[in-house]
Design an enzyme around this catalytic site. Structure first.
Site, PDB file in Angstrom:
ATOM      1  N   ARG A   1      -4.597   1.318  10.043  1.00  0.00           N
ATOM      2  CA  ARG A   1      -4.986  -0.101   9.993  1.00  0.00           C
ATOM      3  C   ARG A   1      -4.790  -0.777  11.347  1.00  0.00           C
ATOM      4  O   ARG A   1      -5.606  -1.600  11.756  1.00  0.00           O
ATOM      5  CB  ARG A   1      -4.155  -0.827   8.914  1.00  0.00           C
ATOM      6  CG  ARG A   1      -4.321  -0.244   7.538  1.00  0.00           C
ATOM      7  CD  ARG A   1      -3.280  -0.767   6.578  1.00  0.00           C
ATOM      8  NE  ARG A   1      -1.913  -0.411   6.979  1.00  0.00           N
ATOM      9  CZ  ARG A   1      -0.833  -0.688   6.281  1.00  0.00           C
ATOM     10  NH1 ARG A   1      -0.929  -1.341   5.129  1.00  0.00           N
ATOM     11  NH2 ARG A   1       0.362  -0.334   6.698  1.00  0.00           N
TER      12      ARG A   1
ATOM     13  N   LYS B   1       5.024   4.240  17.405  1.00  0.00           N
ATOM     14  CA  LYS B   1       3.645   4.754  17.344  1.00  0.00           C
ATOM     15  C   LYS B   1       2.674   3.646  16.942  1.00  0.00           C
ATOM     16  O   LYS B   1       1.481   3.738  17.231  1.00  0.00           O
ATOM     17  CB  LYS B   1       3.550   5.988  16.450  1.00  0.00           C
ATOM     18  CG  LYS B   1       3.806   5.759  14.961  1.00  0.00           C
ATOM     19  CD  LYS B   1       2.604   5.301  14.175  1.00  0.00           C
ATOM     20  CE  LYS B   1       3.044   4.775  12.826  1.00  0.00           C
ATOM     21  NZ  LYS B   1       1.910   4.229  12.034  1.00  0.00           N
TER      22      LYS B   1
ATOM     23  N   ASN C   1       0.824  -1.207   0.000  1.00  0.00           N
ATOM     24  CA  ASN C   1       0.000   0.000   0.000  1.00  0.00           C
ATOM     25  C   ASN C   1       0.864   1.265   0.000  1.00  0.00           C
ATOM     26  O   ASN C   1       0.748   2.124  -0.886  1.00  0.00           O
ATOM     27  CB  ASN C   1      -0.909  -0.094   1.235  1.00  0.00           C
ATOM     28  CG  ASN C   1      -1.984   0.955   1.294  1.00  0.00           C
ATOM     29  OD1 ASN C   1      -2.167   1.609   2.315  1.00  0.00           O
ATOM     30  ND2 ASN C   1      -2.746   1.139   0.229  1.00  0.00           N
TER      31      ASN C   1
HETATM   32  P1  NAD Z   1       1.417  -3.631   3.112  1.00  0.00           P
HETATM   33  O1  NAD Z   1       0.889  -3.555   4.477  1.00  0.00           O
HETATM   34  O2  NAD Z   1       0.498  -3.224   2.000  1.00  0.00           O
HETATM   35  O3  NAD Z   1       1.930  -5.131   2.936  1.00  0.00           O
HETATM   36  C1  NAD Z   1       1.749  -5.885   1.817  1.00  0.00           C
HETATM   37  C2  NAD Z   1       3.045  -6.079   1.065  1.00  0.00           C
HETATM   38  O4  NAD Z   1       3.822  -7.131   1.671  1.00  0.00           O
HETATM   39  C3  NAD Z   1       2.772  -6.520  -0.365  1.00  0.00           C
HETATM   40  O5  NAD Z   1       3.611  -5.824  -1.257  1.00  0.00           O
HETATM   41  C4  NAD Z   1       3.146  -7.976  -0.324  1.00  0.00           C
HETATM   42  O6  NAD Z   1       3.570  -8.473  -1.575  1.00  0.00           O
HETATM   43  C5  NAD Z   1       4.302  -7.977   0.635  1.00  0.00           C
HETATM   44  N1  NAD Z   1       4.646  -9.304   1.126  1.00  0.00           N
HETATM   45  C6  NAD Z   1       3.815 -10.283   1.558  1.00  0.00           C
HETATM   46  N2  NAD Z   1       4.522 -11.389   1.879  1.00  0.00           N
HETATM   47  C7  NAD Z   1       5.828 -11.090   1.654  1.00  0.00           C
HETATM   48  C8  NAD Z   1       7.041 -11.808   1.815  1.00  0.00           C
HETATM   49  N3  NAD Z   1       7.057 -13.053   2.280  1.00  0.00           N
HETATM   50  N4  NAD Z   1       8.188 -11.182   1.490  1.00  0.00           N
HETATM   51  C9  NAD Z   1       8.200  -9.911   1.046  1.00  0.00           C
HETATM   52  N5  NAD Z   1       7.081  -9.189   0.864  1.00  0.00           N
HETATM   53  C10 NAD Z   1       5.912  -9.764   1.167  1.00  0.00           C
HETATM   54  O7  NAD Z   1       2.782  -2.790   2.976  1.00  0.00           O
HETATM   55  P2  NAD Z   1       2.967  -1.198   3.046  1.00  0.00           P
HETATM   56  O8  NAD Z   1       1.685  -0.526   3.404  1.00  0.00           O
HETATM   57  O9  NAD Z   1       3.665  -0.781   1.803  1.00  0.00           O
HETATM   58  O10 NAD Z   1       3.905  -1.019   4.331  1.00  0.00           O
HETATM   59  C11 NAD Z   1       5.312  -1.120   4.291  1.00  0.00           C
HETATM   60  C12 NAD Z   1       5.901  -0.370   5.469  1.00  0.00           C
HETATM   61  O11 NAD Z   1       5.510   0.995   5.379  1.00  0.00           O
HETATM   62  C13 NAD Z   1       5.413  -0.863   6.842  1.00  0.00           C
HETATM   63  O12 NAD Z   1       6.466  -0.846   7.761  1.00  0.00           O
HETATM   64  C14 NAD Z   1       4.364   0.163   7.236  1.00  0.00           C
HETATM   65  O13 NAD Z   1       4.256   0.326   8.647  1.00  0.00           O
HETATM   66  C15 NAD Z   1       4.919   1.416   6.602  1.00  0.00           C
HETATM   67  N6  NAD Z   1       3.916   2.452   6.316  1.00  0.00           N
HETATM   68  C16 NAD Z   1       2.687   2.144   5.808  1.00  0.00           C
HETATM   69  C17 NAD Z   1       1.754   3.147   5.554  1.00  0.00           C
HETATM   70  C18 NAD Z   1       0.385   2.874   5.003  1.00  0.00           C
HETATM   71  O14 NAD Z   1      -0.503   3.725   5.127  1.00  0.00           O
HETATM   72  N7  NAD Z   1       0.143   1.741   4.358  1.00  0.00           N
HETATM   73  C19 NAD Z   1       2.116   4.473   5.791  1.00  0.00           C
HETATM   74  C20 NAD Z   1       3.386   4.757   6.293  1.00  0.00           C
HETATM   75  C21 NAD Z   1       4.269   3.731   6.555  1.00  0.00           C
HETATM   76  P1  13P Z   2      -1.210   1.806   9.855  1.00  0.00           P
HETATM   77  O1  13P Z   2      -0.247   0.740   9.419  1.00  0.00           O
HETATM   78  O2  13P Z   2      -1.756   1.611  11.220  1.00  0.00           O
HETATM   79  O3  13P Z   2      -2.304   1.999   8.813  1.00  0.00           O
HETATM   80  O4  13P Z   2      -0.406   3.175   9.904  1.00  0.00           O
HETATM   81  C1  13P Z   2       0.030   3.744   8.713  1.00  0.00           C
HETATM   82  C2  13P Z   2       1.041   4.793   9.003  1.00  0.00           C
HETATM   83  O5  13P Z   2       2.156   4.485   9.343  1.00  0.00           O
HETATM   84  C3  13P Z   2       0.616   6.205   8.871  1.00  0.00           C
HETATM   85  O6  13P Z   2       1.700   7.086   9.004  1.00  0.00           O
END
Ligand code: NAD
Ligand code: 13P
EC number: 1.1.1.8
Length: 349
Positions: A270, A206, A13
């Site tokens: 989430r 956080k 995401n």
């Molecule tokens: P996500 O939560 O959408 O996770 C899904 C991803 O994980 C997919 O690309 C999937 O292919 C991959 N995946 C599943 N199994 C796997 C495996 N065995 N090996 C490698 N990849 C695999 O991911 P995201 O939202 O991009 O989050 C990545 C990081 O960014 C996290 O640490 C999250 O906390 C942080 N983050 C997320 C958000 C948000 O709003 N989504 C915002 C800021 C920071």
């Molecule tokens: P969540 O993984 O709880 O959606 O948080 C996303 C995030 O890191 C916003 O900055």
């Protein structure tokens, strides 16, 4: 002159939104190659097509960021080694539990002058103790690693709604400014601070506070309780960050990565949403089950981070100093009821 090549390692995401931000800037900035590679953990969609093929055909990550065009210069690649081969700027953005495996796979593969940045919120706890993800990258790949954290719910940035973010750097301000340039858009305002550990610990810790906020929502305890949990959480974030790294600055907690990320994650994240459902079930449904059902492949970071933080606190003899963090973990594993989120004083170890 020399042009930088960027590869985004991860395509969930937030990974997909990061690729979109970078791709728009790579087209505009003369110091970057137009093409942005994005490593995709390959999977087969219900219609039998491979996710990578669909991304390259439609320019959309139909599973993790449906309805958003990433930019025609984003090229999805299922082969990790190939995806990073020509890049001199690597952006790591996967759920934190996969980063150890990814670093092991890439160890020895990175040569030349390569810079990295981690958008991953989380840490690894090894036998020797905790290791932040940026240090894991630095140590295993032998490269410098900045971090980017902030109040950044991915779906809102995908729709180009204004937000801020914080880049944390260790040494070179100049490299930090290159990352700021690569990510900044009129709707994404990035600031660099000289406190890599502080920024990364904000983003990591956080997520534990967000789980607590979700419990409060699930139990319908109201706004004052939630604000109290956020305040106590922020204090524990600052106290633990400074115990782990005395160089961490107070001012970092007033950047986007600090108080602003606590607020947005506790309102709309989430971790909050799934923890709310957990509390509504009275702790009877497991987080794994709820995550799979509610997030469709996206991953929670808060539950495993709460466990990792608990291990560190337990090992260091600090459990009593961090009742909120300790209680979140004990609720997640079923040792305490969700209601204990406001009774933690009585449950001190
Ligand atoms: P996500 O939560 O959408 O996770 C899904 C991803 O994980 C997919 O690309 C999937 O292919 C991959 N995946 C599943 N199994 C796997 C495996 N065995 N090996 C490698 N990849 C695999 O991911 P995201 O939202 O991009 O989050 C990545 C990081 O960014 C996290 O640490 C999250 O906390 C942080 N983050 C997320 C958000 C948000 O709003 N989504 C915002 C800021 C920071
Ligand atoms: P969540 O993984 O709880 O959606 O948080 C996303 C995030 O890191 C916003 O900055």
């Amino acid at each position: 002159g020399f042009k930088s090549r960027v590869t985004v390692v991860g395509s969930g995401n937030w990974g997909s939104v990061a690729a979109k931000l970078i791709a728009s800037n790579a087209l505009k900035l003369p110091s970057f190659h137009d093409e942005v590679r994005m490593w995709v953990f390959e999977e087969v969609l219900p219609n039998g097509e491979k996710l990578t093929d669909v991304i390259n055909k439609t320019n959309e990550n139909v599973k993790y960021l449906p309805g958003i065009k990433l930019g025609r210069n984003v090229v999805a690649d299922p082969d990790l080694e190939n995806a990073v081969k020509e890049a001199n700027m690597l952006v790591f953005v996967t759920p934190h539990q996969f980063m150890d495996g990814i670093c092991k796979k890439l160890s020895g593969e990175i040569t030349g002058e390569v810079e990295a940045i981690s958008l991953v919120k989380g840490m690894e706890v090894k036998k020797e103790g905790p290791c932040m993800i940026s240090s894991l990258i630095s140590k295993q790949l032998g490269i410098n690693c900045c971090v980017l954290m902030g109040a950044n719910i991915a779906n809102e940035i995908a729709m180009e709604k204004f937000s801020e973010a914080t880049v944390g750097y260790r040494e070179s301000r100049e490299i930090a400014e290159t990352w700021v340039q690569l990510f900044s858009t009129p709707y994404f305002m990035v600031t660099a601070v000289h406190d890599v550990e502080g920024v990364e610990l904000c983003g990591t810790l956080k997520n534990v506070v967000a789980i607590a906020a979700g419990f409060v929502d699930g139990l319908e305890m109201g706004n004052n309780t939630k604000a109290a949990i956020m305040r106590i959480g922020l204090r524990e974030m600052r106290a633990l960050s400074k115990l782990m790294f005395p160089s961490v600055k107070d001012s970092t907690f007033f950047e986007s990565c600090g108080v602003a990320d606590v607020i947005t994650t506790c309102l709309g994240g989430r971790n909050r949403r799934v923890a709310e459902a957990f509390a509504q079930s009275g702790g009877k449904r497991s987080f794994d089950e709820l995550e799979a059902e509610m997030l469709q492949g996206q991953k929670l970071q808060g539950v495993s981070t709460a466990r990792e933080v608990y291990e560190v606190l337990n090992y260091c003899g600090w459990l009593e100093m961090f009742p909120l963090f300790a209680t979140v973990h004990q609720i997640c594993i079923g040792r305490l009821k969700p209601e204990a989120i406001v009774h933690y004083r009585e449950h001190k170890a």
